[in-house]
Design an enzyme around this catalytic site. Structure first.
Site, PDB file in Angstrom:
ATOM      1  N   GLU A 177       0.823  -1.210   0.000  1.00 30.27           N
ATOM      2  CA  GLU A 177       0.000   0.000   0.000  1.00 30.27           C
ATOM      3  C   GLU A 177       0.859   1.262   0.000  1.00 30.27           C
ATOM      4  OE1 GLU A 177      -4.075  -0.659   2.102  1.00 30.27           O
ATOM      5  OE2 GLU A 177      -2.570  -1.694   3.304  1.00 30.27           O
TER       6      GLU A 177
ATOM      7  N   GLU B 273      -3.744  -9.517   3.901  1.00 27.42           N
ATOM      8  CA  GLU B 273      -4.464  -9.248   5.147  1.00 27.42           C
ATOM      9  C   GLU B 273      -5.686 -10.131   5.336  1.00 27.42           C
ATOM     10  OE1 GLU B 273      -2.833  -5.163   3.892  1.00 27.42           O
ATOM     11  OE2 GLU B 273      -3.483  -7.005   2.947  1.00 27.42           O
TER      12      GLU B 273
END
Length: 623
Positions: free
Chosen positions: A116, A136
């Site tokens: 990210e 995740e």
């Protein structure tokens, strides 16, 4: 420790500021790192001599993602405010909307929050071997730093940020997230073995392994070793069996190629490392032998007596037995210090668990070497103690027996399978038995009966299935019918076998089926398993409860999102489990009788997974 967690910045004569994340071993996003990034980006954006920014990670790894230890603290406290904010201020304002160009230089890992960060930069450059991903979801959370890129396009940036920070802060404190994080750490902890991995021993190089037996298990074990670039000698008793074993190995390798997990070049290399044998002449220079023949004690004893004579003195003597006491297997040898269990799960080249079984005489070096081999062939090694069934099969022997007991009470077996599958298991106990075949169940039946006494439920169901010509998936007829290319479907003709089984069992009250809810059925299958797991922990068969959790997930398919058997049991509560087992024990006998460990935890309110207190440990040692 905190001193090694830092973010540095160097500004070159060309006006490029190099910002480096440093948090060994994978540069995880610890709160100190996130604050450091904010500080360095603010400085770089403010300095007149900085024209552009390059972001990278130290030691050849960009960033392995968010520090999961922070998740554990959130789970302990329930306080989501300790989660550091990085998505808006850092990624959006400083990086993405920054007035100076920002470039991510990616090598090694860029996972989760690390990836990210790279998406917040204006450009990215990566080495060919860089690994990118957003894992995740395997921990029960969504990317929390803008990784869900499509959401802003659909609902606008302000709403998207609000939503992401809110399906994230709710999920991170959920039971599912706690369970997945627990499973993550449980898997990482299995190779920490006191008295083995903490005494400065160095693993020896295992270059050549002999596998005795080319059946389903032996060929699978050989396949796993070959893919791990370890030379294998496959021994069988005659040319026909040897040829069949070699053909099975080739088929296994071809299957891995079709799935994309092995290249054709590596397949060719693997096949070149395989040698067939009909005697022990090629065992003179092997570093390890893994015996994988049928579960017959005299045969295994004979094999171990033979290989002790021919193999070099450093050679590890391992058995793939799933049930038999290792002391019995090796009792006719003088090599108990290098006798060890290497229990693979079928299919051995695919299933990730390796149960390493040690006796009181097994040397730490042999254990360490087998742990190392496990890592090389991409298995998760769990070290356990020696007893009938070891950790996994012993813990789960009531799983099938509980299901068979329910059938004897008049419960439809296909309903049982549906309930267990809906709970999250890959398949129900009866379909699992079809898949495994009836041979192993019949072979270990008497062993379990002798070892577990009155808590063993003696069932003739599998005997009756075999007597009627049913062998499970191997011949297309079991509880289910198996046709090539089609999903298994219940066989209505099996009802004749069930009727005979119930007639012989005589357990239905008044000859009529009992009425049970889906929850009753689920609990009557799994609570006896939890009960046996309590005995396994009480006897120190496993090092820690978490080992049993990850073994249940990897070896038996217990749903990972439930955290493993013991983690799940603690969410249910020892007191509730004890009360239900006590009730059923009065109705149906000792199969359900609560263990003393479970009873103690039910009375004290302590979790099943909690280590013993010093007083309990000393009391146990005097028993």
């Amino acid at each position: 420790m905190a001193g090694s967690i830092r973010v540095t910045m160097e500004v070159g004569a060309d006006g490029v500021a190099l910002i480096i994340i440093c948090n060994p071993p994978v540069n995880a996003l610890h709160p100190i790192i996130i604050e450091g990034l904010k500080e360095k980006y603010a400085e770089a954006l403010d300095r007149d001599d900085v024209k552009a920014i390059v972001l990278t990670g130290a030691a050849g790894k960009f960033c392995g993602g968010f520090d999961i230890n922070v998740f554990s603290k959130v789970h302990e406290t329930g306080d989501v405010s300790i989660l550091p904010e990085m998505s808006f201020e850092l990624v959006s304002n400083m990086m993405e909307d920054g007035k100076k160009p920002s470039v991510a230089a990616i090598q090694g890992l860029a996972l989760g929050g690390g990836l990210e960060l790279t998406m917040g930069c204006h450009a990215r450059i990566a080495t060919p071997e860089a690994q990118l991903g957003l894992p995740e979801l395997t921990l029960g959370v969504i990317p929390g730093a803008g990784g869900t890129q499509r959401l802003p396009r659909l609902v606008g940036l302000p709403k998207a940020i609000e939503m992401m920070l809110k399906v994230f802060k709710e999920l991170v404190v959920s039971t599912t997230s706690r369970a997945l994080v627990h499973a993550f750490f449980a898997q990482r902890s299995t190779t920490k073995v006191p008295g083995v991995t903490d005494i400065q021993l160095k693993p020896r190089n295992i270059r050549k392994v002999a596998v005795i037996g080319g059946g389903l298990m032996g060929s699978g074990i050989a396949t796993a070793l070959l893919v791990g670039n370890i030379s294998v000698v496959l021994k069988e008793v005659n040319p026909q069996f040897l040829q069949r074993g070699q053909k099975t190995i080739a088929g296994n390798l071809e299957g891995l190629v079709k799935r994309g997990s092995l290249t054709k070049d590596k397949m060719s290399k693997a096949i070149s490392l395989l040698k067939g044998a009909l005697d022990y002449s090629d065992f003179k220079d092997v570093d390890m032998v893994i015996e994988a023949v049928i579960e017959k004690v005299p045969l295994k004893q004979s094999i171990f007596a033979d290989i002790e004579k021919i193999c070099p003195p450093h050679c590890i003597l391992a058995t793939n037995t799933s049930t038999i006491d290792l002391n019995v297997i090796g009792e006719k040898t003088n090599s108990q210090d290098r006798t060890i269990g290497a229990h693979f799960f079928s299919p051995a080249h695919i299933m990730p668990l390796l149960e390493i079984v040690r006796t009181e005489k097994t040397s730490p070096q042999a254990i360490l070497d087998l742990i190392t081999v496990g890592k090389i062939i991409k298995k998760i090694p769990v070290v356990v103690g020696n007893c009938t069934g070891f950790a996994v099969n012993r813990t789960f022997f009531p799983y099938t027996q509980g299901a068979q007991l329910l059938v004897s009470l008049g419960i439809d077996l296909f309903r049982i399978d549906r309930i267990i599958s809906n709970f999250g298991m890959p398949m129900g106990p009866f379909q699992l038995q079809d898949l495994a075949g009836y041979g192993v169940a019949l072979a270990v039946k008497d062993i379990y009966a002798a070892a577990f006494g009155t808590r063993n439920f003696n069932s003739v169901l599998v005997d009756l299935m075999a007597e009627t010509g049913r062998q499970g998936k191997s011949n297309g007829k079991g509880y289910y019918l198996y046709e090539k290319g089609a999903k298994p479907k219940p066989d209505p003709n099996v009802q004749h076998v069930i009727d005979e089984y119930r007639r012989q069992a005589k357990t239905m009250p008044g000859g009529k089926p009992v009425t049970l809810s889906d929850q009753d059925i689920l609990e009557m299958v799994f609570f006896p398993v939890v009960n046996e797991a309590c005995r396994v922990m009480d006897e120190n068969v496993v090092i820690r409860a978490a080992d049993l959790d990850i073994a249940s997930v990897l070896g038996m398919g217990f749903p990972k999102y439930r955290g493993g058997l013991i983690f799940w049991a603690d969410t249910v509560g020892a007191s509730y489990i004890h009360s239900k087992l006590s009730k059923w024990a009065e109705m149906y006998g000792d199969f359900f009788k609560p263990s003393s460990y479970l009873e103690e935890r039910a009375k004290s309110g302590r979790p099943l997974a909690a280590p013993r207190t010093a007083h309990q440990a000393s009391t146990r040692s005097r028993m």
